[in-house]
Motif scaffolding. Sequence first.
Motif, PDB file in Angstrom:
ATOM      1  N   PHE A 115       1.136   7.006  -6.248  1.00 52.52           N
ATOM      2  CA  PHE A 115       0.075   8.804  -6.196  1.00 52.52           C
ATOM      3  C   PHE A 115       0.268  10.079  -5.737  1.00 52.52           C
ATOM      4  O   PHE A 115       0.206  10.950  -6.795  1.00 52.52           O
ATOM      5  CB  PHE A 115      -1.385   7.979  -5.733  1.00 52.52           C
ATOM      6  CG  PHE A 115      -2.284   9.282  -5.660  1.00 52.52           C
ATOM      7  CD1 PHE A 115      -3.072   8.796  -6.625  1.00 52.52           C
ATOM      8  CD2 PHE A 115      -2.076   9.423  -4.730  1.00 52.52           C
ATOM      9  CE1 PHE A 115      -4.244   9.052  -7.123  1.00 52.52           C
ATOM     10  CE2 PHE A 115      -3.500  10.470  -4.785  1.00 52.52           C
ATOM     11  CZ  PHE A 115      -4.731  10.285  -5.809  1.00 52.52           C
ATOM     12  N   THR A 122      -7.718   6.033   0.793  1.00 50.32           N
ATOM     13  CA  THR A 122      -7.937   6.775  -0.404  1.00 50.32           C
ATOM     14  C   THR A 122      -8.880   8.051  -0.458  1.00 50.32           C
ATOM     15  O   THR A 122      -8.559   8.623  -1.360  1.00 50.32           O
ATOM     16  CB  THR A 122      -9.016   5.458  -0.737  1.00 50.32           C
ATOM     17  OG1 THR A 122      -8.067   4.853  -1.031  1.00 50.32           O
ATOM     18  CG2 THR A 122      -9.643   5.936  -2.329  1.00 50.32           C
ATOM     19  N   GLN A 138      -3.960   1.089 -10.132  1.00 49.11           N
ATOM     20  CA  GLN A 138      -2.224   0.399  -8.617  1.00 49.11           C
ATOM     21  C   GLN A 138      -3.082   0.714  -7.168  1.00 49.11           C
ATOM     22  O   GLN A 138      -2.988  -0.137  -6.427  1.00 49.11           O
ATOM     23  CB  GLN A 138      -1.209   0.595  -9.037  1.00 49.11           C
ATOM     24  CG  GLN A 138       0.513   0.350  -7.695  1.00 49.11           C
ATOM     25  CD  GLN A 138       1.708   1.288  -7.891  1.00 49.11           C
ATOM     26  OE1 GLN A 138       1.657   2.249  -9.160  1.00 49.11           O
ATOM     27  NE2 GLN A 138       1.981   0.625  -7.164  1.00 49.11           N
ATOM     28  N   LEU A 139      -3.478   1.879  -7.113  1.00 50.64           N
ATOM     29  CA  LEU A 139      -4.057   2.387  -5.664  1.00 50.64           C
ATOM     30  C   LEU A 139      -5.064   1.804  -5.262  1.00 50.64           C
ATOM     31  O   LEU A 139      -5.079   1.004  -4.569  1.00 50.64           O
ATOM     32  CB  LEU A 139      -4.436   3.710  -5.672  1.00 50.64           C
ATOM     33  CG  LEU A 139      -4.447   4.202  -4.469  1.00 50.64           C
ATOM     34  CD1 LEU A 139      -3.062   4.391  -3.502  1.00 50.64           C
ATOM     35  CD2 LEU A 139      -4.521   5.754  -4.006  1.00 50.64           C
ATOM     36  N   TRP A 180       0.951  -1.453  -0.031  1.00 47.11           N
ATOM     37  CA  TRP A 180       0.100  -0.421   0.182  1.00 47.11           C
ATOM     38  C   TRP A 180       0.845   1.483   0.249  1.00 47.11           C
ATOM     39  O   TRP A 180       0.799   2.352  -0.576  1.00 47.11           O
ATOM     40  CB  TRP A 180      -1.320  -0.217   1.171  1.00 47.11           C
ATOM     41  CG  TRP A 180      -1.421   1.243   1.541  1.00 47.11           C
ATOM     42  CD1 TRP A 180      -0.915   2.626   1.974  1.00 47.11           C
ATOM     43  CD2 TRP A 180      -2.605   1.542   0.257  1.00 47.11           C
ATOM     44  NE1 TRP A 180      -1.818   3.304   1.756  1.00 47.11           N
ATOM     45  CE2 TRP A 180      -3.141   3.166   0.835  1.00 47.11           C
ATOM     46  CE3 TRP A 180      -3.508   1.266  -0.342  1.00 47.11           C
ATOM     47  CZ2 TRP A 180      -4.205   4.044   0.157  1.00 47.11           C
ATOM     48  CZ3 TRP A 180      -4.534   2.373  -0.706  1.00 47.11           C
ATOM     49  CH2 TRP A 180      -4.665   3.210  -0.703  1.00 47.11           C
ATOM     50  N   ALA A 228       2.000   2.087  -3.997  1.00 46.29           N
ATOM     51  CA  ALA A 228       0.767   2.783  -4.391  1.00 46.29           C
ATOM     52  C   ALA A 228       0.674   4.030  -3.867  1.00 46.29           C
ATOM     53  O   ALA A 228       0.377   5.267  -4.604  1.00 46.29           O
ATOM     54  CB  ALA A 228       0.097   1.898  -4.437  1.00 46.29           C
ATOM     55  N   GLU A 229       0.819   4.213  -2.548  1.00 45.35           N
ATOM     56  CA  GLU A 229       0.135   5.451  -2.448  1.00 45.35           C
ATOM     57  C   GLU A 229       1.291   6.677  -2.538  1.00 45.35           C
ATOM     58  O   GLU A 229       1.531   7.123  -3.294  1.00 45.35           O
ATOM     59  CB  GLU A 229      -0.190   5.673  -0.546  1.00 45.35           C
ATOM     60  CG  GLU A 229       0.123   6.949  -0.107  1.00 45.35           C
ATOM     61  CD  GLU A 229      -0.329   7.058   0.986  1.00 45.35           C
ATOM     62  OE1 GLU A 229      -0.641   7.912   2.039  1.00 45.35           O
ATOM     63  OE2 GLU A 229      -1.727   6.343   1.885  1.00 45.35           O
ATOM     64  N   ARG A 235      -7.199   1.515   4.528  1.00 45.81           N
ATOM     65  CA  ARG A 235      -6.546   1.825   3.032  1.00 45.81           C
ATOM     66  C   ARG A 235      -7.781   3.081   2.839  1.00 45.81           C
ATOM     67  O   ARG A 235      -7.666   3.845   1.994  1.00 45.81           O
ATOM     68  CB  ARG A 235      -6.461   0.595   2.350  1.00 45.81           C
ATOM     69  CG  ARG A 235      -5.164   0.001   2.951  1.00 45.81           C
ATOM     70  CD  ARG A 235      -4.890  -1.378   2.214  1.00 45.81           C
ATOM     71  NE  ARG A 235      -4.208  -2.597   2.784  1.00 45.81           N
ATOM     72  CZ  ARG A 235      -4.171  -3.796   2.852  1.00 45.81           C
ATOM     73  NH1 ARG A 235      -5.441  -4.336   2.184  1.00 45.81           N
ATOM     74  NH2 ARG A 235      -3.339  -4.330   3.731  1.00 45.81           N
TER      75      ARG A 235
END
Length: 954
Positions: free
Chosen positions: A832, A933, A844-845, A825, A828-829, A929
Amino acid sequence: MPEPLEKWQEHLEGHFSALAATRARSGLPIFALEHGLTESELEEIATQLRSRVRSGLRLAPHWLLWAIYSAERGYAYAGSEYWHSFEAATPGWEYADRYKLAGWFKKFQQRYNGVVPSGPWAEQFRIIAWPITHAVLPRYLQRHFAKLLYELRFSLASLTSIAPSNIGRLVAANAHGSARFDEFLQQEELVGRIVLALLHRDPREGEEPLLPSTLDRITTDLERVRNARDWLRETGRVVSDRFRGIARGSSPHPGSPWRSDGGQSEERTRPPDIKPRLRLRFVGDDAWSLMLDVPSFRSLATLDADILQFLRRTRCTLNGSDGKRPAGWVLSGNRQAVLQSWPDPERPLVSFEQTHGVLDHLVASDCRMTPGPIWLFRIGRDGVAREIAGRVVRPGSDYIIAGPEVPSGLANHMTPCRIDCEGIRGWRLSVPNTVPTDLAGFLTEQGLELARTIRVWPAGLPGRNWDGEGHSEWLTTEEPCIAFLPDHAVKTYIISLDDKSSTAIAVDPHGGPTFLRLPQLEPGPHILRVRAERIANSPEDVTASSQEGHLELTVREPEPWIARTTSYAGMVATADPHDAGLDVFWENQFNLSVLGPLHRTVSASVVLEDDDGDVLLSDVVDSALELPITPQVWRKRFQEFLDRKGCAWSYLAASAGILKLGGQELGELNLRFEHEAQPLRWVLRHDLNRLAVRLVDDTGQEDGQLKCRMIPLQEPLSVSRVEASNALREVQVDHPGGLFIARSGNHQDTIMISAGLTAAGLGGLGVTPHFEDLRANPRNIIRALRIAAYWRNARLAGFLAHARRQQVVEGLMFAIVGALCGDRWVAAEKSFLSNSDRSQVVNQLKYAVGQRGGFTAVLFRDAVLHAGSFEELASWYADLAQRYDVCGDARVVKFALSLASQPHLIIRQFRDGLEGNFAELIKNPVLVRGARTAALFAAVELSGRPAMHPEWGQ
C-alpha cells in the motif's frame, strides 16, 4: 634556578589574603585570575606543575597553583571543549583528577571570598564552571561582550543605579546571537562587576571590582580584538560622566524644562511601552495581509530577574494567530507575525502560556488593540497601512477601513478590498482635497472624524512610524522636534507634556510653521497636548476661540540591529524557533517563512564557521526561491541541499552557521545559528580513512554514573556496552555507522553516525537493517519502542544520515507491527505504501484485516471522513470497534490507534499500564490492523500521498 612550587604557593596565599582584606569593605568577590603574575612566572609555575603530574606526585599541596593554572586554561577557553585542551596541555592528567578542581576552588572561595559560579549554565557545567568563571571574561567571549556594551551604551548611561545585579540584568536581557554567550550572561552579578571594571575607571580605594593588572590584561586583549577597542572607547565616552555621577546610588535626570514642580524632574517611574501595533501589508490583487508588530519585552526584563527568566522559558500566543510562539520570542530580534484571523478586541494581543502576576496585569492593560467596531489604517508612501487609533481622516490621503461588514451604499470615493483574515471585511477610502458633503456625512456615520485644522509633523530627524495622525516613535538619545502649521488664523499655542505645567509659544506672524524642540525624554509613552488659541473673527466669536489636540510620542532605548532581523518592508522573515541552534537548523527541524512581493525570487546560501571564525563551508542552497517561502518549501529545498555528499562532514567541525537570504533590492537577511554545547556530548573526528567518536563529560557527576551504549546501523535492536573510559578517550566508528548513547545522571546525548557505503554502486547508499525476530511479548515490544525513540531523537552526523535513520525507524515500526499483526499484514501494508495507485492494493489490505462483514466495510469507507485530528479519529474508531464487537474497551482502542498513528508518543502518554495494554493488543490483532488502516488512510487524506503516519502536528 626556578623558584620551588612551595614558595609560589606561599607567595600567592599571602597575595590573595591581602587582596581579600583590602576588598572586605566592599564585599566584592575575588577571581583566581587576579594573581598578579607575569607571563614568564605563569610559565615557570605551569612547567613545574606538569612535571609533577607526569611523575605521579600528589597535587593537593599546591591546590592554589592548580586553581590559577585551570583559570588560565579557562581564560583561553574556545567555547567547545575545556578538558580536551586541558589534558593536551597537561600530559598525564587523569580523568578522575578533574573532580579535585571543584574542591580546590571551593577552598579558594572560603578562604578569600572567591567568586561562586551561578545561573543555569553553572548548574549544568558543574566543574568547568569554576575555572571559566574565575577566568573573568574568556577570550572567546570578549568580542561579543565589547559589541554588546557598545550597543547598550545609551541604556547603560541612563541607569539610575549601578548595582552589579541591575547592570548584569540589563546586559543579559539584551543579549542575542551566541548560545554560549547567553549562558555566560546568566551570571548577572559577575557580568555587572565586569562592566563596572571595564567602564568605571575611578573607583574608591578598596572598591576595585578587579585587580588593576588583571583589568589591564583583559582590556589589552580586548583591544587586540577587531573593532573591540573602538567599541569600548565609545561606550566609555557615553557612560563616563553619568556613571561617575551615580557611583554611590542614583543621580538626577538631565535638566529638562518639562518638570512637575519647576525643580528637579521626577524619578523615572514610566512603565515600558509594550503595546503591539497593527498594520496592513499590500500583497497584490486588492488584497492586504494583517501584520502584528510586537515591541521588545527587554525593557520589562531589565526590571526584575524573575521577569527575565519567565520570558525566557515561557511560550506565548498571539491573538489572531494559530500555534504558540517559542519561549523567549518576545525578547528576540524578530517580533513580526502574520495574523490569520482578526484579533478579538476583548482579549490581549499577546498572552503567555503560564501565569505571572506582574506580567499578566501589564499585558491585560497595555497589549490591547483599539476598540471597534471599525478600525482605520492610513496607507503610507511605502505601501504599508498603519492603524490610526484616533480615527481621524485627512483630505488628500488614502485609507483602509476594516470592520465586520462592508456598509451598504458605499460612497463614491470608496471601493471594497480584501483583507486576508477571518472575521473581517475591508474597503479602501480615497479622501479628496475638497471633501463633498455626502462623504463627510458618511464618515461621521462610521464614527470617523474629518480633520481640517492644524498640520503637525516631525521636523528635523524623522519620527519613526509617524502615521500622520499624531503618533511617532523616538529614541532616548534624540530631542524630538515638532512643527505646526495652521490653515486658519492662530494667535498662540499652549503646550503641555504629560499634563505637567504649560508653556505658551507665539505663532510665526509671517504665516510660516512654528517649531517646538523637546528635550531627551524617558523611555515609555508620552502625551504632548497642544491647544491653539484662535484669532476671533468678531467679538461674538467666543465658542470657536480655541482648539485642542494631542500627539503620542513613544520613546524607547536604542535597539541594536541584530543579524536575523530587518526593518526593510520588502522582505520579512519569520524563524521558528527564533533562537534555533545549529543542530536544529542542520537536522532540518527549523521552520522558515519569508514574505515579500509575489513571485519575486531570493537566493539562499549557507556558511559554516569554526571556533576561530574561519569558513568551513560556503554553498548555495537555492539560487531562485520564489516568494512567499513557506516552511514546507524551505524544508524540501534544504533537505535536497543536505543530501549532497560534500556538505555532510563540514557540519561536524562547525561552531556556527549562517543562513543568508538575498533579495537584491528587497534587502538581505542573515540568520545565525550557534552550536549549543551540552554538558554531556559526543564529538567526532573525521580523517580521510578513519572516523572516531569521543565523549565529552562536563557534568561533574561522580564516577560510576556514566553509562555508554552503541547500536550498529545494520542491527538496530542489538545494544552493546561501551566502556566509559574508552568513550572518554576515543572509539572508532565502523562502516556503515551506528547509534551512540551516553547517560550521566539527568544528562544524556545520543548521536547517529552514518559512515561509508554498505556495498558497491547505488545500492550501497542505503542500509539493510536486520531485526531480530520480535516475539509477541509485551516486554519485547516496549523495549523495541524505547530503542526506536533513541533512533528517532538522535542527533545526526554523516552522509545520508537522515535517509538512513528513516530506513531504521520505519524498519523498527514494521517489526513491531509484524509482531502484533503478522507477516501477511506487513506485506499488504508495504504494498500500500509503495504503490501510488491505491485502488490496486486496497483489496489486498482489506483482505489482510481478517474481519469480514460491516467492520471492515465501514472502516474502509468512513475512516477518511474523521481524519482531521487524533481525538476525532479515536472517538469514531472506538464507536466502530464497540458496534461490531471488535473491542468494547475505549481505553484499549485509543491505545491501539495511538500506537498505529503516533508511536513516538505512546510511552509518554501511556506511562502506566504499558504491559497490560500490549497484552490486550496481542490477543486482538484485528483491532491493531484496523487501527493501522485508519492511520494509513488518515495520512493519505492529510498529506495527499501514502505515508506511515498521519501528520497531526503533535
